[in-house]
Design an enzyme around this catalytic site. Structure first.
Site, mmCIF file in Angstrom:
data_model
loop_
_atom_site.group_PDB
_atom_site.id
_atom_site.type_symbol
_atom_site.label_atom_id
_atom_site.label_comp_id
_atom_site.label_asym_id
_atom_site.label_seq_id
_atom_site.Cartn_x
_atom_site.Cartn_y
_atom_site.Cartn_z
ATOM 1 N N LYS A 43 -45.122 -15.143 -46.330
ATOM 2 C CA LYS A 43 -44.851 -16.576 -46.165
ATOM 3 C C LYS A 43 -43.721 -16.773 -45.156
ATOM 4 O O LYS A 43 -42.631 -16.249 -45.325
ATOM 5 C CB LYS A 43 -44.446 -17.239 -47.486
ATOM 6 C CG LYS A 43 -44.378 -18.762 -47.337
ATOM 7 C CD LYS A 43 -43.644 -19.463 -48.458
ATOM 8 C CE LYS A 43 -42.155 -19.580 -48.238
ATOM 9 N NZ LYS A 43 -41.759 -20.448 -47.099
ATOM 10 N N GLU A 47 -32.843 -9.005 -48.805
ATOM 11 C CA GLU A 47 -31.893 -8.919 -47.694
ATOM 12 C C GLU A 47 -31.247 -10.298 -47.616
ATOM 13 O O GLU A 47 -31.890 -11.263 -47.222
ATOM 14 C CB GLU A 47 -32.633 -8.545 -46.421
ATOM 15 C CG GLU A 47 -31.735 -7.919 -45.383
ATOM 16 C CD GLU A 47 -31.177 -8.946 -44.455
ATOM 17 O OE1 GLU A 47 -30.073 -9.461 -44.747
ATOM 18 O OE2 GLU A 47 -31.837 -9.233 -43.446
ATOM 19 N N CYS A 79 -27.591 -13.213 -40.607
ATOM 20 C CA CYS A 79 -27.079 -12.787 -41.899
ATOM 21 C C CYS A 79 -25.883 -11.859 -41.719
ATOM 22 O O CYS A 79 -25.005 -11.803 -42.562
ATOM 23 C CB CYS A 79 -28.173 -12.117 -42.699
ATOM 24 S SG CYS A 79 -29.103 -10.941 -41.731
ATOM 25 N N GLU A 106 -20.855 -18.353 -46.706
ATOM 26 C CA GLU A 106 -21.631 -18.163 -45.483
ATOM 27 C C GLU A 106 -21.917 -19.534 -44.858
ATOM 28 O O GLU A 106 -22.541 -20.380 -45.486
ATOM 29 C CB GLU A 106 -22.942 -17.461 -45.845
ATOM 30 C CG GLU A 106 -23.757 -17.081 -44.643
ATOM 31 C CD GLU A 106 -24.985 -16.256 -45.006
ATOM 32 O OE1 GLU A 106 -25.675 -16.614 -45.976
ATOM 33 O OE2 GLU A 106 -25.247 -15.260 -44.318
HETATM 34 P P1 NAP Z 1 -33.703 -19.917 -48.171
HETATM 35 O O1 NAP Z 1 -34.038 -21.125 -48.955
HETATM 36 O O2 NAP Z 1 -33.172 -18.728 -48.859
HETATM 37 O O3 NAP Z 1 -35.032 -19.542 -47.347
HETATM 38 C C1 NAP Z 1 -35.540 -18.269 -47.082
HETATM 39 C C2 NAP Z 1 -37.015 -18.201 -47.464
HETATM 40 O O4 NAP Z 1 -37.149 -18.311 -48.886
HETATM 41 C C3 NAP Z 1 -37.864 -19.329 -46.888
HETATM 42 O O5 NAP Z 1 -39.140 -18.823 -46.580
HETATM 43 C C4 NAP Z 1 -37.914 -20.289 -48.057
HETATM 44 O O6 NAP Z 1 -38.970 -21.206 -48.011
HETATM 45 C C5 NAP Z 1 -38.063 -19.342 -49.219
HETATM 46 N N1 NAP Z 1 -37.745 -19.908 -50.517
HETATM 47 C C6 NAP Z 1 -36.936 -20.973 -50.805
HETATM 48 N N2 NAP Z 1 -36.906 -21.198 -52.129
HETATM 49 C C7 NAP Z 1 -37.719 -20.281 -52.710
HETATM 50 C C8 NAP Z 1 -38.101 -19.989 -54.045
HETATM 51 N N3 NAP Z 1 -37.643 -20.701 -55.059
HETATM 52 N N4 NAP Z 1 -38.944 -18.972 -54.270
HETATM 53 C C9 NAP Z 1 -39.401 -18.227 -53.251
HETATM 54 N N5 NAP Z 1 -39.093 -18.454 -51.964
HETATM 55 C C10 NAP Z 1 -38.251 -19.451 -51.685
HETATM 56 O O7 NAP Z 1 -32.712 -20.301 -47.012
HETATM 57 P P2 NAP Z 1 -32.514 -21.724 -46.296
HETATM 58 O O8 NAP Z 1 -32.477 -22.836 -47.287
HETATM 59 O O9 NAP Z 1 -33.490 -21.818 -45.204
HETATM 60 O O10 NAP Z 1 -31.060 -21.519 -45.714
HETATM 61 C C11 NAP Z 1 -29.948 -21.686 -46.577
HETATM 62 C C12 NAP Z 1 -28.897 -20.642 -46.339
HETATM 63 O O11 NAP Z 1 -29.438 -19.365 -46.564
HETATM 64 C C13 NAP Z 1 -28.364 -20.576 -44.939
HETATM 65 O O12 NAP Z 1 -27.388 -21.517 -44.690
HETATM 66 C C14 NAP Z 1 -27.854 -19.177 -44.894
HETATM 67 O O13 NAP Z 1 -26.581 -19.119 -45.473
HETATM 68 C C15 NAP Z 1 -28.841 -18.400 -45.751
HETATM 69 N N6 NAP Z 1 -29.879 -17.711 -44.952
HETATM 70 C C16 NAP Z 1 -29.793 -16.367 -44.823
HETATM 71 C C17 NAP Z 1 -30.714 -15.711 -44.046
HETATM 72 C C18 NAP Z 1 -30.650 -14.224 -43.851
HETATM 73 O O14 NAP Z 1 -31.096 -13.748 -42.825
HETATM 74 N N7 NAP Z 1 -30.167 -13.463 -44.813
HETATM 75 C C19 NAP Z 1 -31.722 -16.402 -43.399
HETATM 76 C C20 NAP Z 1 -31.818 -17.777 -43.586
HETATM 77 C C21 NAP Z 1 -30.883 -18.421 -44.364
HETATM 78 P P3 NAP Z 1 -38.860 -22.559 -47.176
HETATM 79 O O15 NAP Z 1 -39.870 -22.373 -46.157
HETATM 80 O O16 NAP Z 1 -39.190 -23.687 -48.104
HETATM 81 O O17 NAP Z 1 -37.482 -22.686 -46.639
#
Ligand code: NAP
Ligand code: MG
Length: 498
Positions: free
Chosen positions: A189, A265, A299, A396
């Site tokens: 996904k 990760e 990240c 972060e």
């Molecule tokens: P996120 O919600 O953790 O999104 C990462 C992935 O997880 C997306 O594909 C997201 O889907 C999915 N996801 C969200 N809720 C889920 C659930 N309950 N069950 C399974 N999958 C789920 O991150 P974000 O909201 O985009 O960003 C928020 C913060 O996360 C950022 O500000 C940053 O601090 C951190 N982040 C870290 C990384 C990294 O490389 N480690 C990357 C992105 C963000 P959707 O398509 O709906 O978003």
């Protein structure tokens, strides 16, 4: 081209065919409920197009397709052939670098030169794991003359993979490469913010010759499709990259369903430590690149900068001049280093951290503002006069914002470096080999860079200590997370038991 697509345009490619369906069984299909969602261009906030959305029912269909492919022919496929298909895919990425990079810049907003770098890293990663496919070997273990034991490395089965928006194609390659090399089938996904480049890449899966169902890619929301994947009873493993908050939910979903294997990760708050004996020009370049590369949406971003007190004043002066010179603007401009943040939500989060920092009493050395009034552009920002307990130093931010403070000596540097719940990456800049090794070995982080930053390589394992994750991606280590170990123990001779 078969299936669902629209004609889109990028400034670098002219018109191209953008698939919009869910990629299941090598075909682009609509979701069962016929839902779609809009994809936003972060550069000008316009709607690029709409793509089909996967719900739980589509996750079921994709998982069944992967299961059928796995139990059918894929698990019997020769390692040589698995490797060949991955190398074909790598070659196709290489051939299509301009298109893939342009779609990435359009959807994610990343600077085109960086997007091309990402595609180059996808090529390296896919080719590397193509090379591994026929080198995943077991062992024979001698426990005595009456038994013959061998240990096999078998694929886990159907892997759910959930990726973020900061490196849409690269995360696609990091996930798919080792999974498929090891003989698994996947349902991946993408992030709701950035579905487009992955769908273009799906055309290449078919062209590379992968059988239907081995690699399935769906667009959709985390709370619906992501949650369905991580709690699915017929998914054997889930690999996730994203926030720590969601990482915890993934583990809970796995625990509450079939105890699928989990690798995570997650985020970071990585220290970038500069000693007084470092080459200062070099250190400034890497500190700058450490935080501002990919608009700070990494990240492993070096978001906490610590500089030894003797050179602090000189360093901060030169670093802020350097940061203010970073070219921020149109991602399609060849000279641009930093494009817009990915979304309104991320833009708002970052701006609220900047406000938070000001309120807490930190000083803005440079930046702190929005750029323009269209698109999610933020100035490269440096906060000084910070204390370790401030939110901007602990949480972060995931944007072009760092904090900078002083340290006295090696012990002090190690202490502040480790004063975080995260442990993804760290760096030390010094010309003293002993300092470099001592500090690198003392920092609790999955990757420590010396006199460099953000220089990841597909041959080197990457992942988190502490709350930055579980398991490793890249390198040989990733294969451990996509295989399971089977012991076969054979009794020799014909003596009866008992
Ligand atoms: P996120 O919600 O953790 O999104 C990462 C992935 O997880 C997306 O594909 C997201 O889907 C999915 N996801 C969200 N809720 C889920 C659930 N309950 N069950 C399974 N999958 C789920 O991150 P974000 O909201 O985009 O960003 C928020 C913060 O996360 C950022 O500000 C940053 O601090 C951190 N982040 C870290 C990384 C990294 O490389 N480690 C990357 C992105 C963000 P959707 O398509 O709906 O978003
Ligand atoms: Mg987008």
């Amino acid at each position: 081209m078969s299936g669902l697509s629209v004609k889109l345009k990028t400034p670098h490619t002219g018109e191209y065919d953008q698939p919009t369906g869910l990629f299941i069984n090598n075909e682009f299909v609509k979701g069962v409920d016929g839902k779609t969602f809009e994809v936003i261009n972060p550069t000008d906030e316009s709607v690029i197009t709409s793509v089909h959305e996967a719900t739980e029912k589509d996750v079921d269909i994709a998982v069944s397709a992967a299961r059928k492919a796995f139990e059918g022919n894929w698990r019997k496929e020769t390692p040589e052939n698995r490797g060949k298909l991955l190398v074909n895919l790598a070659n196709l990425f290489e051939k299509n670098v301009d298109l893939l990079a342009a779609v990435e810049s359009l959807d994610n907003g990343k600077a085109i030169t960086m997007a091309k770098g990402d595609v180059g890293a996808c090529v390296g990663c896919l080719r590397y794991y193509g090379g591994w496919a026929d080198k995943i070997e077991g062992k024979v273990v001698d426990t005595g003359p009456d038994t013959f034991n061998y240990i096999r490395k078998e694929p886990i089965g159907v892997c759910g993979q959930i990726i973020p928006w900061n490196f849409p194609l690269l995360m696609w390659a990091w996930k798919i490469g080792p999974a498929v090399a090891a003989g698994n089938c996947v349902v991946l996904k993408t992030a709701e913010q950035t579905p487009l480049s992955a769908l273009v890449a799906c055309n290449l899966i078919k062209e590379a010759g992968f059988p239907p169902g081995v690699i399935n890619v769906i667009s959709g929301f985390g709370k619906i499709a992501g949650a369905a994947l991580s709690s699915h009873m017929d998914v054997d493993k889930v690999a996730f990259t994203g926030s720590t908050v969601v990482g915890r939910q993934i583990m809970k979903a796995a625990a509450g369903s079939n105890l699928k294997k989990v690798t995570l990760e997650l985020g970071g708050k990585s220290p970038n430590i500069v000693f007084a004996d470092a080459d200062i020009d070099n250190a400034i370049s890497w500190v700058n690149f450490g935080i501002y590369f990919n608009h700070g949406q990494c990240c492993c971003a070096g978001s906490r900068v610590y500089v030894q007190e003797e050179i602090y004043d000189k360093f901060i002066q030169r670093f802020k001049e350097r940061a203010a010179q970073n070219a921020v603007g149109d991602p399609f401009h060849e000279k641009t280093f930093q494009g817009p943040q990915v979304s309104q939500l991320q833009f708002d989060r970052i701006m609220s951290y900047i406000e938070e920092g000001k309120k807490a009493g930190a000083t803005i050395e440079t930046g702190g503002n929005r750029i323009g009034d269209k698109g999610y552009f933020i100035e490269p920002t440096i906060f000084s006069n910070v204390t370790e307990d401030m939110k901007i130093v602990q949480e972060e931010i995931f944007g072009p914002v760092c904090s900078i403070s002083k340290f006295k000596n090696k012990e002090d540097a190690i202490k502040v470096g480790n004063s975080t719940t995260y442990g993804l990456a760290a760096a030390v800049h010094t010309s003293n080999l002993n300092t470099a090794i001592e500090v690198a070995n003392s920092l609790r982080a999955g990757t420590v860079w010396v006199n460099t930053y953000n220089t990841l390589h597909w041959q080197l394992p990457f992942g988190g200590f502490k709350e930055s994750g579980i398991g490793r991606e890249l390198g040989e280590a990733a294969l451990d997370n996509y295989t399971q170990t089977k012991t076969v123990s054979i009794r020799l001779g014909d003596a009866l038991f008992g």
